[in-house]
Motif scaffolding. Sequence first.
Motif, mmCIF file in Angstrom:
data_model
loop_
_atom_site.group_PDB
_atom_site.id
_atom_site.type_symbol
_atom_site.label_atom_id
_atom_site.label_comp_id
_atom_site.label_asym_id
_atom_site.label_seq_id
_atom_site.Cartn_x
_atom_site.Cartn_y
_atom_site.Cartn_z
ATOM 1 N N UNK A 116 0.736 -1.305 -0.002
ATOM 2 C CA UNK A 116 -0.079 0.079 0.146
ATOM 3 C C UNK A 116 0.841 1.178 -0.041
ATOM 4 N N UNK A 117 0.282 2.422 -0.427
ATOM 5 C CA UNK A 117 0.784 3.656 -0.383
ATOM 6 C C UNK A 117 2.194 3.789 -1.353
ATOM 7 N N UNK A 146 2.923 5.290 -4.091
ATOM 8 C CA UNK A 146 3.329 6.775 -4.587
ATOM 9 C C UNK A 146 3.717 7.521 -3.474
ATOM 10 N N UNK A 165 -10.602 0.033 8.629
ATOM 11 C CA UNK A 165 -10.546 1.255 9.497
ATOM 12 C C UNK A 165 -9.259 1.065 10.614
ATOM 13 N N UNK A 180 -3.638 1.655 8.795
ATOM 14 C CA UNK A 180 -4.454 2.837 9.431
ATOM 15 C C UNK A 180 -3.651 3.613 10.446
ATOM 16 N N UNK A 196 -0.909 5.142 8.722
ATOM 17 C CA UNK A 196 -1.126 6.227 8.121
ATOM 18 C C UNK A 196 -1.277 7.312 8.870
ATOM 19 N N UNK A 197 -1.925 7.332 10.213
ATOM 20 C CA UNK A 197 -1.957 8.305 10.925
ATOM 21 C C UNK A 197 -0.517 8.922 11.255
ATOM 22 N N UNK A 209 0.383 11.037 8.620
ATOM 23 C CA UNK A 209 -0.124 12.280 8.570
ATOM 24 C C UNK A 209 0.360 13.360 9.526
ATOM 25 N N UNK A 210 0.468 12.912 10.656
ATOM 26 C CA UNK A 210 0.951 14.012 11.699
ATOM 27 C C UNK A 210 2.512 14.349 11.501
ATOM 28 N N UNK A 256 2.775 16.410 8.412
ATOM 29 C CA UNK A 256 2.260 18.096 8.831
ATOM 30 C C UNK A 256 3.267 18.747 9.724
ATOM 31 N N UNK A 299 8.483 23.832 8.278
ATOM 32 C CA UNK A 299 8.880 24.755 6.744
ATOM 33 C C UNK A 299 8.043 26.002 6.729
ATOM 34 N N UNK A 300 6.989 26.106 7.135
ATOM 35 C CA UNK A 300 6.065 27.215 7.329
ATOM 36 C C UNK A 300 6.614 28.049 8.140
ATOM 37 N N UNK A 331 3.186 24.592 18.637
ATOM 38 C CA UNK A 331 2.582 23.929 17.399
ATOM 39 C C UNK A 331 3.079 22.273 17.417
ATOM 40 N N UNK A 359 1.342 20.249 20.031
ATOM 41 C CA UNK A 359 -0.032 19.903 19.351
ATOM 42 C C UNK A 359 0.055 18.823 18.369
ATOM 43 N N UNK A 360 0.877 18.695 17.361
ATOM 44 C CA UNK A 360 1.040 17.551 16.489
ATOM 45 C C UNK A 360 1.510 16.338 16.937
#
Lengths: 181, 148, 660
Positions: free
Chosen positions: C270-271, C273, C344, C349, C352-353, C356-357, C360, C366-367, C393, C396-397
């Motif tokens: 899976x994943x 790409x 799920x 999963x 994947x989570x 995601x974190x 981000x 970077x931002x 931040x 939080x993440x």
Amino acid sequence: MIRMMLPLLVFIGLVGLLVAGLKTADQRQIIDSPLIGKPVPGFSLPELLDLERTVTNTELNGKPFVLNVWASWCPSCRLEHPLIKQLGRDIVSPLVGLNWKDEHDAALQWLGQFGDAWDLHLFDPSGRFGIDLGVYGAPETFLIDHTGTIRHKHIGPVSMDSYDDLVARIRQLEAEAQAGS
Amino acid sequence: MRTPRIPLILILFLLCDVILAQSAIEVRNFNTEVQELRYRELVRELRCTVCQNEPLESSNAPLAADLRQQVYEQIMGGRSDFEIRQYMRDRYGDFVLYDPPFAAHTMILWLGPIVLLLVALGAAAVLIRQRRRMLDERRGRAAPQPEQ
Amino acid sequence: MIGEFGQFTLILALILALLLSVLPMVGAWRGHDRLMASASSLALGVFVFTAAAFATLAWGFLQNDFTIQYVAAHSNLLLPWYYRLSGVWGGHEGSLLLWVLMLGAWMTAVVALSGSLGKQFRARVLAVMGMVAVGFLSFTLLTSNPFERLLPGPPDGNDLNPLLQDPGMIFHPPLLYMGYVGFAVAFAFAIAGLIGGKVERQWVRWAKPWTLAAWGFLTGGIALGSWWAYYELGWGGWWFWDPVENASFMPWLVGAALIHSQAVTEKRGAFPAWTVLLSIAAFSLSLLGTFLVRSGVLTSVHAFATDPERGLFILGFLVVVVGGSLLLYALRAPRIMTGEGFATLSRESALLMNNVFLAVAAAMVLIGTLYPLIVDFLGWGQVSVGPPYFSAMFILLMTPIVLLMPLGPMSRWQNDEFKRTMQPLLWALIGSVLGALVICALLGVWNLRAVTGWIGGLWVMLGAVAFFMRQRRQSRHGLTRGQLGMTLAHFGVGVFVIGVAMVESSTFERDLRFEPGQIVDAAGYQFRLEQVVTVKGPNWSAEEAQITVMKNGEELLLMKPQKRRYYRSGQVMSQIALQPGFTHDLYVAMGEPLGNSGAWAMRIHVKPFIRWIWGGAVLMLIGGFTAATDRRFWQAQSAEDAAIDAGRVTASSPTRALPA
């Protein structure tokens, strides 16, 4: 397909930002003054050449003036000094020197050695007034109009490139003073 | 080798390295522990205006020492944290705050990562739903299944 | 002579790198065996000549050859030989040479250890690495030549920056660069896969040890930098979210995400790409870091001598490498397989989570780092972004990841139930809450940050222990290297969390006036200043304070901070006295003398659990390297794997028992 192009597009945006950043890299450390358009902070400082005498805002009310921050320990001030002298000759308005975070004797010695470009000298050894003005280095040059509002701040030594612009701005302020009053 | 152009302005800032003799260790007398904590926090949050990205706390520059002195005097004089920050902002702009204000021009900064997180979570949710369906199909069950 | 020889070997390396970029690619395209095979020798050649150039520069330093400008700028007759050696990478030009040397080393490793890769794939991998080498070698030769002459040579050089005259600084750049450059391997694998048009699970599996090793090195480099800043800089901090620090942290975060994404792709297909994209991103961020540090685009205490013109060159290189890869990704990625289904609640999963974190979080860094540029570009004034933003931040993440971490390894692939996953962890959950309360009571630390930090850290640590115990019970052979490595690394994260929470919430710090004979109370310890004396070192002289530390009246140790003056540069540096400990560090720094009574302004810190920060990082490092040695990642493609990849069999067939 768009989804796959997304990373590339984000990257292109990033590169654009970085190119812009590179072009302005030498300005990264220059702090824009939040005091442009605000009144000159009130001051009551001794005159460098006559410590008994105190100079306040009231002396300079009603006419535009140039406030030039300098110190005897500042090498760039020495560099710009001939141009400051020239400025004094080219303009009508008073040219006020703010001797910043300096020692009295050292400052006088410096004046003796390099000459005196200014009409009036404020002595701020502690730097308190400098903080009120948002000064963070020497030399800096402020242009103040006839209402006592700061109109322009030039950071760093006045150079051949910036000289004409500065003179033009001062003339503009002088013209406003004529018209206004 | 091409020498990098060093604008004269940078010479000013290099001075902050030459005058290294002074140190950022200052003896301060506070009346309460809260005052001391506030001082420590503020001096960490405020940026040194002449350094290469350092807070007032750790900077050796004379101007940083002056500003630390200001913070100390204002705390002892009863000013609030907000007032002290505002004092610095009035004179040096937002540049001097390491904690960026929450305003129109910092929306992207504060909300950007949150928005990204929501988008990423949304995309993950869609992906998971897609995969769950794939799993159900492969196992020969009829779609759609009631949500678990 | 030396200088010219060094330059010559660099030019040779560049020529070989150019050949390496082209010939094997053509060979892979045309199926020409000889050309493909040339990759190995060409790669070795690049390494040999780069190493020769590096050795030449090192020789120049050791021989005090001040006719080489770079040596004159970063060395000195009084400098001890080991700092002369580390001076090789102490400046911009030399550090680039180190970068290319590392690249050569990784290429050689790939040549030596990747016999089981298909020859076409291997040729492409080495060719891609060759392209990267071309970029760096030409950058070095054209803009940052370390062998420039300074004639006539001065009698003595400048000093090496005193801040760099330190053992930590000797190893920090090499470790970091091993990490940055190591990601080039995963990158090359991804590009080779894209060019070939297929993302096979096999090569993702082969990419794993390289990624794990690179990530391990990067962890070490970052931790070493943090540790160095702590004991050298005198203000007790260990991380400042400075642009250069962030430049190393972003690849670390993405690398961590990549490791987990690779796990899903190589096990379940899976994943693919996303894994390819992360592989490109990790190395791109390494390159971006190189750019940020040397271009002067952002203000940083750490930056090398900045030069926007050099920055433009690196940016151009970035555009070619990253832009080219992302273009290739856009064009080729859709063709590769899409993997299988999962429920799920499943390990897929969970991972994947994790991604995601972590992703981000990397984007957030970077931002925040680039935001001053954005604001400037849009004319919105000026903004500084510092620790208050990044810390808030980041916490939080990262909190969701900390909460999920024990669940990941316990969960089953494809389909699982929450109760089933959670059940073996219940004792860890209860243990972490109770343990946190007990420990905080014992330490006398009752703030929210400390308590939540202990709960989170213990939860992760006990969760790792729970997994370890379950595997030992369930599997005949115990844990695989991969599982052991993962357990260690996760455990390390828990340790790290506790360290950060305690230091940031419960540090004792005071600047005070210290007189000989005076006793100061600090967090249960008593500090007594005995005297201040003058001492001399190889290239400095110092005022040294001698301070006895006591607890409950019993004398424990003597601490000796110094205020050093380096002869050559005249720079004055504070050398702190540090007493490390398992549960806290004692930290004393000298300020200025106060008056004539012998009193000094000094800083005393008692920092709880700060060693856990680097201890946790070391555990992560060991975990990464341990996992990298798992033989499963090095095996040749089995017939079954080939069948799965060809789509003849699905991995979820009941006959196939997947390892946990």
